[in-house]
Design an enzyme around this catalytic site. Structure first.
Site, mmCIF file in Angstrom:
data_model
loop_
_atom_site.group_PDB
_atom_site.id
_atom_site.type_symbol
_atom_site.label_atom_id
_atom_site.label_comp_id
_atom_site.label_asym_id
_atom_site.label_seq_id
_atom_site.Cartn_x
_atom_site.Cartn_y
_atom_site.Cartn_z
ATOM 1 N N GLU A 1 0.379 -13.761 11.845
ATOM 2 C CA GLU A 1 0.960 -12.640 12.575
ATOM 3 C C GLU A 1 0.880 -11.428 11.655
ATOM 4 O O GLU A 1 1.123 -11.545 10.445
ATOM 5 C CB GLU A 1 2.424 -12.933 12.925
ATOM 6 C CG GLU A 1 2.605 -14.102 13.874
ATOM 7 C CD GLU A 1 2.033 -13.830 15.271
ATOM 8 O OE1 GLU A 1 2.023 -12.662 15.700
ATOM 9 O OE2 GLU A 1 1.574 -14.795 15.908
ATOM 10 N N GLU B 1 -12.111 -4.579 -5.266
ATOM 11 C CA GLU B 1 -12.610 -3.211 -5.020
ATOM 12 C C GLU B 1 -11.867 -2.179 -5.879
ATOM 13 O O GLU B 1 -12.317 -1.054 -6.038
ATOM 14 C CB GLU B 1 -12.454 -2.849 -3.532
ATOM 15 C CG GLU B 1 -13.450 -3.553 -2.615
ATOM 16 C CD GLU B 1 -13.239 -5.055 -2.516
ATOM 17 O OE1 GLU B 1 -12.070 -5.495 -2.427
ATOM 18 O OE2 GLU B 1 -14.240 -5.801 -2.572
ATOM 19 N N ASN B 2 -10.706 -2.564 -6.410
ATOM 20 C CA ASN B 2 -9.905 -1.605 -7.189
ATOM 21 C C ASN B 2 -10.542 -1.205 -8.527
ATOM 22 O O ASN B 2 -10.117 -0.252 -9.160
ATOM 23 C CB ASN B 2 -8.480 -2.132 -7.447
ATOM 24 C CG ASN B 2 -7.594 -2.097 -6.229
ATOM 25 O OD1 ASN B 2 -6.643 -2.860 -6.089
ATOM 26 N ND2 ASN B 2 -7.882 -1.201 -5.302
ATOM 27 N N LEU C 1 -6.908 -5.194 7.203
ATOM 28 C CA LEU C 1 -6.607 -6.246 6.222
ATOM 29 C C LEU C 1 -7.262 -5.995 4.859
ATOM 30 O O LEU C 1 -6.876 -6.612 3.864
ATOM 31 C CB LEU C 1 -7.037 -7.616 6.747
ATOM 32 C CG LEU C 1 -6.117 -8.226 7.810
ATOM 33 C CD1 LEU C 1 -6.677 -9.549 8.299
ATOM 34 C CD2 LEU C 1 -4.709 -8.436 7.261
ATOM 35 N N SER C 2 -8.243 -5.109 4.807
ATOM 36 C CA SER C 2 -8.883 -4.742 3.537
ATOM 37 C C SER C 2 -9.261 -5.945 2.671
ATOM 38 O O SER C 2 -8.899 -6.006 1.495
ATOM 39 C CB SER C 2 -7.982 -3.792 2.741
ATOM 40 O OG SER C 2 -7.748 -2.623 3.462
ATOM 41 N N ASP D 1 0.824 -1.210 0.000
ATOM 42 C CA ASP D 1 0.000 0.000 0.000
ATOM 43 C C ASP D 1 0.861 1.264 0.000
ATOM 44 O O ASP D 1 1.966 1.267 0.535
ATOM 45 C CB ASP D 1 -0.899 -0.032 1.257
ATOM 46 C CG ASP D 1 -2.059 0.928 1.145
ATOM 47 O OD1 ASP D 1 -2.302 1.470 0.051
ATOM 48 O OD2 ASP D 1 -2.723 1.156 2.177
ATOM 49 N N GLY D 2 0.319 2.324 -0.600
ATOM 50 C CA GLY D 2 0.972 3.634 -0.527
ATOM 51 C C GLY D 2 1.592 4.114 -1.826
ATOM 52 O O GLY D 2 2.264 5.144 -1.849
HETATM 53 C C1 FPP Z 1 -1.882 0.145 -3.436
HETATM 54 O O1 FPP Z 1 -1.422 1.487 -3.390
HETATM 55 C C2 FPP Z 1 -1.325 -0.558 -4.570
HETATM 56 C C3 FPP Z 1 -2.044 -1.142 -5.586
HETATM 57 C C4 FPP Z 1 -3.507 -1.109 -5.636
HETATM 58 C C5 FPP Z 1 -1.381 -1.800 -6.701
HETATM 59 C C6 FPP Z 1 -0.173 -2.596 -6.316
HETATM 60 C C7 FPP Z 1 0.614 -2.951 -7.504
HETATM 61 C C8 FPP Z 1 1.969 -3.051 -7.534
HETATM 62 C C9 FPP Z 1 2.848 -2.798 -6.370
HETATM 63 C C10 FPP Z 1 2.688 -3.408 -8.769
HETATM 64 C C11 FPP Z 1 2.638 -4.861 -9.085
HETATM 65 C C12 FPP Z 1 1.522 -5.001 -9.957
HETATM 66 C C13 FPP Z 1 1.119 -6.097 -10.602
HETATM 67 C C14 FPP Z 1 -0.021 -5.915 -11.485
HETATM 68 C C15 FPP Z 1 1.753 -7.440 -10.501
HETATM 69 P P1 FPP Z 1 -2.490 2.640 -3.538
HETATM 70 O O2 FPP Z 1 -2.630 2.968 -4.966
HETATM 71 O O3 FPP Z 1 -3.736 2.250 -2.832
HETATM 72 O O4 FPP Z 1 -1.784 3.813 -2.782
HETATM 73 P P2 FPP Z 1 -2.482 4.975 -1.941
HETATM 74 O O5 FPP Z 1 -3.203 4.300 -0.817
HETATM 75 O O6 FPP Z 1 -1.318 5.789 -1.475
HETATM 76 O O7 FPP Z 1 -3.385 5.701 -2.874
#
Ligand code: FPP
Length: 233
Positions: A197, A59-60, A185-186, A12-13
């Protein structure tokens, strides 16, 4: 150090990382993909057997169309880009999630990467894609109802229920790491995380380093897991 057999990560982030730099959100995902590549390498060094990465949740889909499209393409690109590493290090890839609703080109890559790596045995990398824990449980219940309607007798125990989950042969995660300071945990591995853990760090995923990873493993290493029983001493 006690090494967890299965580590699962909520990466995340990415968006916040990009925003702080005045960059579009997709730049954060791009950098995040590189960190995932690094994490595979660190996990191999440590002898971790299963690594799960939450890459796209059910949810994305609510995100802007361009971002969703970018993440779909990133999945395809990553499979192509990482194939060499997967072969060299003998990493098996499994995708965890719902096939329904995904575009044809993503499904093609899904099948391709699973087929090409199915005999590798050093580590299993699980990409949670179009994944939601509650949907996984509902899908399992639906399969059971279908079988019962067809006349099969299903005696429901925890062991039998888990056979209906998407990847029944993967052991439950020992350690779940979430970056960016959120402490939830979303909808990730809802059934499987019952005794996991949990480790939370404020570090944003694109800034996550080997040191951060080792710190999480070290924290796990010091914990006593009782699974509802009593401690030995
Ligand atoms: C969450 O950060 C991240 C995601 C929803 C995507 C994660 C994807 C990768 C790390 C790359 C690998 C990807 C694949 C397809 C294998 P966020 O966008 O929710 O960040 P924020 O909370 O700061 O907005």
């Amino acid at each position: 150090m006690k090494i967890p057999r299965h580590v699962a990560i909520i990466m995340d982030g990415n968006g916040r990382w990009a925003k702080r730099r005045g960059l579009p959100r997709i730049k954060g995902h791009q950098r995040g993909a590189q960190v995932l590549h690094n994490t595979v390498k660190w996990s191999l060094e440590l002898g971790i057997e299963y690594l799960t990465a939450y890459s796209f949740s059910t949810e994305n889909w609510k995100r802007p169309k361009e971002e969703v499209e970018f993440l779909m393409n990133l999945f395809i690109q990553m499979v192509d880009r990482e194939m060499e590493l997967l072969k060299k290090e003998r990493v098996r890839v499994k995708i965890l999630g719902r096939k329904k609703g995904l575009p044809e080109n993503v499904l093609k890559k899904w099948n391709e990467v699973e087929e090409k790596t199915c005999n590798f045995d050093r580590m299993t990398l699980i990409i949670a894609f179009n994944y939601g824990g509650r949907k996984e449980i509902l899908d399992a219940v639906e399969s059971i109802i279908g079988e019962v309607r067809n006349g099969k007798e299903v005696i429901l125990t925890e062991e039998i229920f888990r056979r209906y989950l998407y990847l029944p042969d993967v052991p439950d995660p020992d350690l779940i790491i979430r970056t960016s300071g959120e402490m939830r945990l979303s909808n990730f591995l809802i059934w499987q995380s019952a005794y996991s853990e949990l480790y939370f760090t404020k570090r944003l995923w694109p800034d996550f380093t080997k040191k951060d990873f080792l710190r999480a493993i070290e924290s796990y290493s010091k914990r006593e897991r009782r699974f509802g029983g009593l401690s030995d001493g």
